[in-house]
Scaffold this motif. Structure first.
Motif, PDB file in Angstrom:
ATOM      1  N   GLY A 256       0.369  -1.730  -0.066  1.00 61.82           N
ATOM      2  CA  GLY A 256       0.409  -0.108   0.314  1.00 61.82           C
ATOM      3  C   GLY A 256       0.794   1.981  -0.210  1.00 61.82           C
ATOM      4  N   PRO A 257       1.718   1.134   0.908  1.00 60.91           N
ATOM      5  CA  PRO A 257       2.280   2.457   1.090  1.00 60.91           C
ATOM      6  C   PRO A 257       3.597   2.992  -0.317  1.00 60.91           C
ATOM      7  N   TYR A 258       3.505   2.384  -0.394  1.00 60.37           N
ATOM      8  CA  TYR A 258       4.717   2.533  -2.445  1.00 60.37           C
ATOM      9  C   TYR A 258       3.426   2.797  -3.173  1.00 60.37           C
ATOM     10  N   TYR A 259       2.795   1.873  -3.584  1.00 65.54           N
ATOM     11  CA  TYR A 259       1.229   2.289  -4.710  1.00 65.54           C
ATOM     12  C   TYR A 259       1.174   3.786  -4.640  1.00 65.54           C
ATOM     13  N   GLU A 282      10.922   0.712   5.370  1.00 65.98           N
ATOM     14  CA  GLU A 282      10.146   0.897   4.939  1.00 65.98           C
ATOM     15  C   GLU A 282       9.125   0.334   4.298  1.00 65.98           C
ATOM     16  N   GLY A 283       8.310  -0.550   5.343  1.00 67.96           N
ATOM     17  CA  GLY A 283       6.661  -0.818   5.541  1.00 67.96           C
ATOM     18  C   GLY A 283       6.728  -1.883   4.620  1.00 67.96           C
ATOM     19  N   MET A 284       7.049  -2.760   3.609  1.00 60.34           N
ATOM     20  CA  MET A 284       6.447  -2.938   2.093  1.00 60.34           C
ATOM     21  C   MET A 284       6.707  -4.312   3.099  1.00 60.34           C
ATOM     22  N   VAL A 285       7.647  -4.958   4.200  1.00 64.91           N
ATOM     23  CA  VAL A 285       7.074  -6.235   4.292  1.00 64.91           C
ATOM     24  C   VAL A 285       6.866  -6.174   6.440  1.00 64.91           C
TER      25      VAL A 285
END
Lengths: 356, 309
Positions: A256-259, A282-285
């Motif tokens: 979500g955050p990256y998108y 970065e919170g992706m994982v």
């Protein structure tokens, strides 16, 4: 009579189209998924991220998705359709969509593409991936603490670097707690076959493992672990419902955050092609709640997670020995990303031969 | 004792792997004996899986789950039967279409069940018997569908070769023209055989979502319908050979995993190929021997029956 009807219909369509064009200032964002949007795993996590975009930027964007697209010639057709339909940003969310994405990108220079887990970029094709191995290192540490037999079972899908990297990170995590810990690997040769995944889990438990981890899609291995009173982990999403008393934690893909960041970049006109590999920092994982374990194990897991987040700990920091005893990384050195992405050997502690 | 434990464990796992193949296979065997080749097995298993899961999830009863699994498979077989029997449509093409239809329909109806744990079929537990070492769990500790699969094989074996109705069914499969001339209702026999096949395939699918892995996901049959189809040929249309084949195919897969876990070098891709290789081998063997071929292969298999008035 019939011809007049047709002309009337065409005129109506034109009016509608013109009206649509007038109202349309929203950015159209397209997604293509390899599985169903609610597969409970990989594709669902991308769809959750899509919904997060709608929630965050709903007044400025309009999203659509095409699900169940196989990784072949079909993919190119679907991506092209998305581009023709006016989508200005397209997320292609499976490794096998790499070449189709690049081909379509060549024909639609004004459309921006984001391809998950690939390694080929272009001026309008960016790639992104997640460092799932960071989560797997934590799983390994938990496994070593929770196991009584000192043997963990690991179900692999296909022996590609992404999966091998995960097994090694798991082994390194486990051996950082218990230097004698062993990991038995069984290759199911599928991403998705609940029956086979369950068989593999049963076999591993029968051979003395008392903790199961898997790099396949279904909750079946976790279910089997629960049935036998062993522990397991969720994959891609929190699977606690399938094993309320036996899931220790799960690695959650959080796109979500990256998108949202990338959609914003397109809206601002600052979008540039890049190749990123994000992880826990970065919170992706993300890690699901640590459950069904004593407080000291939970504390250890949280500390490791924090150390990875702050960059104090890199799972592939040396000294690391390969399975055959040769050196993979000397003390003070870290295995570089380029080598991780081509990883084709087991580290110490993993049993059996890596299929070539 | 440890050795016994591992052998018991292997047998138990093989039983789970073999049962869905056996259930789907016995139904297909009957349909093919009546002369109808139904390539839609995979699709009927898929709707059986979702039907079974839904039935159990909505009512809280696994018995209802078993019944609804069988019914779901049977329902999907209805349009197939109508097309290939009454309209004499091409069986291969219709069967393939049925697979696609079944997979699609199961995905549609199953959407709301994804990500939810299901009910598991309870295993038999007879005090005193189930606890006998080694054999107890294997013989007296299985779930209902495992016993049903064996009962079906025994019943079908008796029906086909010991009853008048079975003889009629085989006659329809061997020469529908002669059967017709003798006054046997070819259409009715074929309808019954195809519906029975659909019901069994549904049960096979239900076994997946009720016992094997109590969950529902799209495509959870993962090619088992095709293996069951190959199995019928492997068994050369004989019910008891079907048992041998199903357990052999199941055992190969499980032993492959065990070998991997023990560090023996085996190619998992090769293991996945084995059921089909074995089927080809059997085909070669029975094709060389004209007598065996004639004795068991339904001569009218795949041929539509159009009565000459």
């Amino acid at each position: 009579m019939r011809i007049w009807l047709r002309i009337a219909a065409a005129a109506a369509a034109l009016v509608l189209a013109a009206g649509g064009a007038g109202a349309q200032e929203k950015l159209k964002v397209g997604f293509i998924y390899v599985g169903p949007h609610n597969d409970g795993g990989w594709s669902q996590r991308h769809d959750v991220a899509r919904q997060e975009i709608e929630k965050a930027l709903g007044d400025k964007v309009e999203t659509t998705y095409v699900e169940n697209v196989s990784e072949g010639p079909d993919a190119e057709r679907v991506i092209e359709q998305l581009a023709r339909a006016g989508n200005k940003l397209i997320f292609t969310t499976s490794f096998g969509f790499m070449n189709p994405t690049l081909k379509v990108a060549q024909r639609f220079k004004d459309v921006k593409f984001e391809h998950a887990t690939g390694f080929k970029q272009a001026a309008n094709v960016a790639t992104y991936n997640a460092r799932f191995y960071e989560g797997r290192y934590i799983l390994g540490q938990i496994a070593a603490k929770m196991s009584k037999t000192g043997v963990a079972g690991y179900i692999g899908s296909f022996p590609i670097p992404e999966v091998v990297m995960g097994i090694n990170a798991y082994a390194l995590g486990a051996r950082s707690i218990n230097p004698d810990f062993k990991i038995k690997v069984v290759w199911a040769n599928t991403w998705h076959d609940p029956g086979k995944e369950a068989d593999a889990a049963k076999v591993l438990l029968d051979q003395g493992a008392d903790i199961i981890a898997q790099h396949t899609d279904s909750p079946a291995p976790l279910q089997i672990a629960a049935e036998r009173g062993a522990y397991g982990f969720g994959q891609a999403s929190d699977m606690i419902e399938f094993a309320p008393k036996n899931q220790l934690t799960a690695i959650i893909d959080n796109w979500g955050p990256y998108y949202i960041e990338r959609v914003k970049a397109v809206l601002d006109g600052t979008w540039k092609s890049h190749d990123v590999w994000y992880g826990i920092p970065e919170g992706m994982v993300q890690m699901a709640p640590y459950t069904n374990m004593p407080d000291d194990v939970k504390k250890m897991a949280e500390e490791t997670e924090e150390k990875i987040r702050t960059g104090q700990l890199h799972p592939f920091a040396g000294p690391i020995k390969k399975q055959d005893g040769s050196v993979a990384a000397e003390a003070g050195k870290t295995i570089p990303d380029s080598e991780l992405l081509g990883m084709n050997y087991y580290v110490e502690g993993v049993e059996g031969d890596l299929p070539k | 004792m440890a050795d016994f434990a591992i052998v018991t464990a292997i047998v138990l796992t093989v039983i789970t792997a073999a049962t869905p193949l056996l259930l789907a296979g016995i139904g297909e065997l009957v349909a093919e004996r009546a002369g109808v080749l139904n390539l839609g097995l995979e699709g009927m298993m898929a709707v059986g899986a979702v039907g079974g899961f839904a039935g159990a999830a909505l009512t809280g009863s696994t018995t209802v789950g078993i019944v609804s699994a069988g019914l779901a498979g049977l329902l999907l077989a209805v349009p197939f039967a109508f097309l290939v029997i009454n309209l004499a449509a091409n069986q291969v093409a219709t069967g393939l279409a049925l697979t696609l239809l079944g997979l699609g329909a199961s995905a549609m109806f199953g959407e709301s069940f994804i990500g939810k744990p299901g009910l598991k079929l309870p295993a038999l537990d007879i005090p005193g018997l189930t606890s006998i070492p080694v054999v107890g769990r294997i013989v007296f500790g299985q779930d209902a569908l495992v016993y049903i699969s064996f009962l079906l094989v025994a019943a079908i074996s008796w029906f086909l070769f010991r009853t008048r109705a079975g003889l009629m069914l085989r006659a329809v499969g061997d020469s529908h023209d002669s059967a017709h001339n003798l006054g046997i209702p070819v259409y009715a026999v074929r309808w019954a055989a195809v519906l029975f096949g659909g019901c069994c395939a549904g049960l096979g699918g239900g076994y997946l979502s009720l016992a094997y892995t109590p969950l529902w996901t799209e495509n959870m049959t993962a090619g088992r319908g095709w293996i069951a189809l190959a199995l019928v040929v492997f068994a050369s249309w004989l019910p008891w050979r079907l048992v041998v084949g199903a357990y052999l195919f199941g055992a190969v897969a499980i032993l492959g995993f065990h070998a991997q876990g023990l560090g023996v070098r085996v190619s998992s891709q090769f293991i996945s190929m084995l059921p089909y290789l074995a089927t080809i081998a059997v085909l070669v063997v029975i094709s060389r021997n004209k007598l065996v071929l004639r004795a068991n292969t339904p001569a009218c298999l795949g041929r539509p029956f159009v009565p000459a008035r």
